[in-house]
Write a protein that holds these residues in place. Structure first.
Motif, PDB file in Angstrom:
ATOM      1  N   HIS A  85       0.847  -1.204  -0.016  1.00 35.91           N
ATOM      2  CA  HIS A  85       0.104   0.138   0.130  1.00 35.91           C
ATOM      3  C   HIS A  85       0.989   1.271   0.021  1.00 35.91           C
ATOM      4  N   PRO A  86       0.796   2.075  -1.010  1.00 34.68           N
ATOM      5  CA  PRO A  86       1.802   3.226  -0.991  1.00 34.68           C
ATOM      6  C   PRO A  86       1.629   4.098   0.029  1.00 34.68           C
ATOM      7  N   GLY A  87       0.401   4.454   0.610  1.00 34.24           N
ATOM      8  CA  GLY A  87       0.191   5.097   1.925  1.00 34.24           C
ATOM      9  C   GLY A  87       1.239   4.284   3.106  1.00 34.24           C
ATOM     10  N   GLU A  88       0.873   3.377   3.145  1.00 38.98           N
ATOM     11  CA  GLU A  88       1.890   2.676   4.255  1.00 38.98           C
ATOM     12  C   GLU A  88       3.211   2.457   3.911  1.00 38.98           C
ATOM     13  N   ALA A  89       3.558   2.391   2.730  1.00 37.90           N
ATOM     14  CA  ALA A  89       4.847   2.453   2.371  1.00 37.90           C
ATOM     15  C   ALA A  89       5.611   3.879   2.922  1.00 37.90           C
ATOM     16  N   GLY A  90       4.942   4.820   2.890  1.00 36.75           N
ATOM     17  CA  GLY A  90       5.429   6.189   3.306  1.00 36.75           C
ATOM     18  C   GLY A  90       5.629   6.243   5.048  1.00 36.75           C
ATOM     19  N   HIS A  91       5.152   5.186   5.745  1.00 37.33           N
ATOM     20  CA  HIS A  91       5.141   5.102   7.294  1.00 37.33           C
ATOM     21  C   HIS A  91       5.847   3.762   7.610  1.00 37.33           C
ATOM     22  N   GLY A  92       6.862   3.288   6.643  1.00 33.60           N
ATOM     23  CA  GLY A  92       7.809   2.072   7.300  1.00 33.60           C
ATOM     24  C   GLY A  92       7.713   1.046   6.130  1.00 33.60           C
ATOM     25  N   ASP A  93       6.391   0.784   5.532  1.00 36.94           N
ATOM     26  CA  ASP A  93       6.593  -0.369   4.583  1.00 36.94           C
ATOM     27  C   ASP A  93       7.451  -0.384   3.467  1.00 36.94           C
ATOM     28  N   LEU A  94       7.932   0.814   3.060  1.00 29.38           N
ATOM     29  CA  LEU A  94       9.027   0.935   2.012  1.00 29.38           C
ATOM     30  C   LEU A  94      10.333   0.111   2.458  1.00 29.38           C
ATOM     31  N   GLY A  95      10.462  -0.315   3.443  1.00 33.29           N
ATOM     32  CA  GLY A  95      11.470  -1.362   3.907  1.00 33.29           C
ATOM     33  C   GLY A  95      11.199  -2.556   3.340  1.00 33.29           C
ATOM     34  N   MET A  96      10.158  -3.049   2.703  1.00 37.23           N
ATOM     35  CA  MET A  96       9.762  -3.978   2.289  1.00 37.23           C
ATOM     36  C   MET A  96      10.296  -4.477   0.833  1.00 37.23           C
ATOM     37  N   ILE A  97      10.601  -3.127   0.606  1.00 33.74           N
ATOM     38  CA  ILE A  97      11.245  -3.166  -1.162  1.00 33.74           C
ATOM     39  C   ILE A  97      12.627  -3.238  -1.266  1.00 33.74           C
ATOM     40  N   THR A  98      13.410  -4.073  -1.617  1.00 36.63           N
ATOM     41  CA  THR A  98      14.706  -4.143  -1.794  1.00 36.63           C
ATOM     42  C   THR A  98      15.295  -3.553  -3.255  1.00 36.63           C
ATOM     43  N   ASP A  99      16.659  -3.406  -3.303  1.00 36.84           N
ATOM     44  CA  ASP A  99      17.035  -3.032  -4.488  1.00 36.84           C
ATOM     45  C   ASP A  99      17.011  -3.866  -5.435  1.00 36.84           C
ATOM     46  N   ALA A 100      16.813  -5.112  -5.396  1.00 36.22           N
ATOM     47  CA  ALA A 100      16.527  -6.075  -6.451  1.00 36.22           C
ATOM     48  C   ALA A 100      15.305  -6.024  -7.014  1.00 36.22           C
ATOM     49  N   ASP A 101      14.329  -5.562  -6.440  1.00 34.61           N
ATOM     50  CA  ASP A 101      12.771  -5.593  -6.860  1.00 34.61           C
ATOM     51  C   ASP A 101      12.616  -4.498  -7.879  1.00 34.61           C
ATOM     52  N   VAL A 102      11.574  -5.001  -8.681  1.00 34.77           N
ATOM     53  CA  VAL A 102      10.774  -4.041  -9.740  1.00 34.77           C
ATOM     54  C   VAL A 102       9.593  -3.426  -9.342  1.00 34.77           C
ATOM     55  N   VAL A 103       9.323  -2.140  -9.385  1.00 29.57           N
ATOM     56  CA  VAL A 103       8.118  -1.734  -8.873  1.00 29.57           C
ATOM     57  C   VAL A 103       7.141  -1.554  -9.872  1.00 29.57           C
ATOM     58  N   LEU A 104       5.991  -2.132 -10.001  1.00 31.48           N
ATOM     59  CA  LEU A 104       4.889  -1.662 -10.938  1.00 31.48           C
ATOM     60  C   LEU A 104       3.718  -0.697  -9.994  1.00 31.48           C
ATOM     61  N   ALA A 105       3.806   0.548 -10.700  1.00 34.18           N
ATOM     62  CA  ALA A 105       2.938   1.403  -9.920  1.00 34.18           C
ATOM     63  C   ALA A 105       1.636   1.577 -11.161  1.00 34.18           C
ATOM     64  N   ILE A 106       0.507   1.505 -10.551  1.00 36.04           N
ATOM     65  CA  ILE A 106      -0.640   1.654 -11.256  1.00 36.04           C
ATOM     66  C   ILE A 106      -1.537   2.901 -10.547  1.00 36.04           C
ATOM     67  N   SER A 107      -1.796   3.978 -11.365  1.00 38.82           N
ATOM     68  CA  SER A 107      -2.543   5.030 -11.052  1.00 38.82           C
ATOM     69  C   SER A 107      -3.080   5.520 -12.303  1.00 38.82           C
ATOM     70  N   TYR A 108      -4.578   5.495 -12.909  1.00 38.21           N
ATOM     71  CA  TYR A 108      -4.932   6.037 -13.799  1.00 38.21           C
ATOM     72  C   TYR A 108      -4.758   7.563 -14.186  1.00 38.21           C
ATOM     73  N   SER A 109      -4.680   8.318 -13.113  1.00 38.39           N
ATOM     74  CA  SER A 109      -4.450   9.671 -13.666  1.00 38.39           C
ATOM     75  C   SER A 109      -3.041   9.912 -13.467  1.00 38.39           C
ATOM     76  N   GLY A 110      -2.061   8.944 -12.810  1.00 39.37           N
ATOM     77  CA  GLY A 110      -0.726   9.315 -12.975  1.00 39.37           C
ATOM     78  C   GLY A 110      -0.288  10.154 -12.161  1.00 39.37           C
ATOM     79  N   GLU A 111      -1.139  10.596 -11.214  1.00 41.36           N
ATOM     80  CA  GLU A 111      -0.872  11.702 -10.124  1.00 41.36           C
ATOM     81  C   GLU A 111      -1.098  11.417  -8.835  1.00 41.36           C
ATOM     82  N   SER A 112      -1.176  10.326  -8.249  1.00 40.86           N
ATOM     83  CA  SER A 112      -1.587   9.914  -6.993  1.00 40.86           C
ATOM     84  C   SER A 112      -0.437  10.157  -6.176  1.00 40.86           C
TER      85      SER A 112
END
Length: 333
Positions: A85-112
């Motif tokens: 969850h991008p909101g939770e990522a900003g409060h610690g869950d970003l640590g779940m993403i390592t430098d070996a991962d690929v991020v697929l971001a989905i936003s129809y507006s592209g401005e979330s």
């Protein structure tokens, strides 16, 4: 608050017409997106195939639900993935993403905002960024390494507010990625079964004939020179509604079933007290191998309109027997 009262003039035809209009609108949206399966799509696939870690799918609101589904589909088809969850990522869950991962971001507006806030950290960490938006000129699309355009001509919602065609298009693009990766990796039904061991899907993919068949002394069988009476006694003892007829090497020469007995009793030319089993047996019965899937046995029974099968090895020796009740108990059917 919206009035929940249904208009008294609404009829079934109007409701059905609304449903058809939604499907037609979404179909046009998918057709538009299909025309954009091009070099960007291929580049996205190559980024995902080269991923040393996992695919991290992120999205807010309805796009978040789409991201969860895409992550689940990728994970079940050979591409390790999970949702953050991008909101939770900003409060610690970003640590779940390592430098070996690929991020697929989905936003129809592209401005979330919640997603855009993460971009500097992801860029600094070196994560490849794939974006799925409906606006190629958006901030997210511009910042992505690869952008997939999922814009649709119109939403199916008559208010043009509720995400409908757009979420369908994003979901379909995720399916397209998953299947393209599946095929590129040579992902097989056995691979699929390993990630789906539970439930009916797992049973269909993992359960083999040898797991449900009767074997050894439980197999009803008589010699080819046995009497019909002997065969009926064997059928009664083993209670499978049939018996195999075998030669001296236990190779199959015929089958006799409850149905055959009814036909025998209806034939005035047959003396049931004197008949030999070889005279009334079925000489070329439907059989199956022990290594086949139990679901294949169910399909074979349905196609041939039978309820029991003998199981043979490659030398046509009888190694097992099963009936429809065995498959029902195993919940294959």
């Amino acid at each position: 608050m919206a009035d929940s009262t249904v208009s008294p003039t609404i009829d079934d035809a109007t409701l059905a017409a609304s449903g058809r209009r939604v499907l037609d609108t979404e179909a046009r949206g998918l057709e538009a997106v299909s025309g954009r399966i091009n070099g960007d799509f291929s580049r996205a696939c190559r980024v995902l195939l080269a991923c040393r870690g996992r695919v991290v799918c992120i999205g807010m609101g309805k796009s978040g639900h789409v991201a969860r589904k895409i992550a689940a589909t990728l994970a079940s088809t050979g591409t390790p993935a999970f949702y953050v969850h991008p909101g939770e990522a900003g409060h610690g869950d970003l640590g779940m993403i390592t430098d070996a991962d690929v991020v697929l971001a989905i936003s129809y507006s592209g401005e979330s905002d919640e997603i855009l806030m993460l971009l500097p950290v992801l860029k600094r960490q070196g994560n490849p960024l794939l974006a799925m938006t409906g606006r190629p000129q958006s901030m997210l699309a511009r910042e992505a390494d690869v952008h997939l355009d999922v814009s649709v001509p119109t939403e199916a919602c008559p208010l043009h507010l509720a995400p409908t065609s757009s979420t369908t298009a994003s979901m379909a693009m995720g399916d397209a990625l998953a299947v393209a990766l599946l095929e590129a990796r040579g992902f097989t039904a056995d691979d699929f079964a390993r990630s789906h061991p539970a439930g009916s899907l797992g049973r269909r993919l993992l359960l083999h004939i040898r797991d449900v068949m009767h074997a050894g002394d439980e197999i009803p069988r008589v010699a080819a020179d046995a009497s019909l009476a002997d065969a009926l006694m064997e059928m009664s003892r083993k209670r499978l509604g049939m018996t195999a007829i075998v030669d001296g090497d236990d190779r199959l020469v015929g089958l006799y079933t409850d149905g055959d007995l009814r036909r025998t009793l209806a034939d005035p030319a047959i003396d049931v007290h004197r008949a030999r089993i070889a005279d009334v047996m079925t000489r070329s019965p439907v059989v199956i191998e022990a290594d086949a899937l139990a679901s294949e046995a169910a399909r074979l029974m349905e196609d041939r309109k039978i309820t029991m099968l003998l199981v043979l090895d490659r030398e046509r020796r009888v190694v097992g027997a099963l009936n429809i009740h065995d498959l029902l108990r195993a919940r294959v059917v």
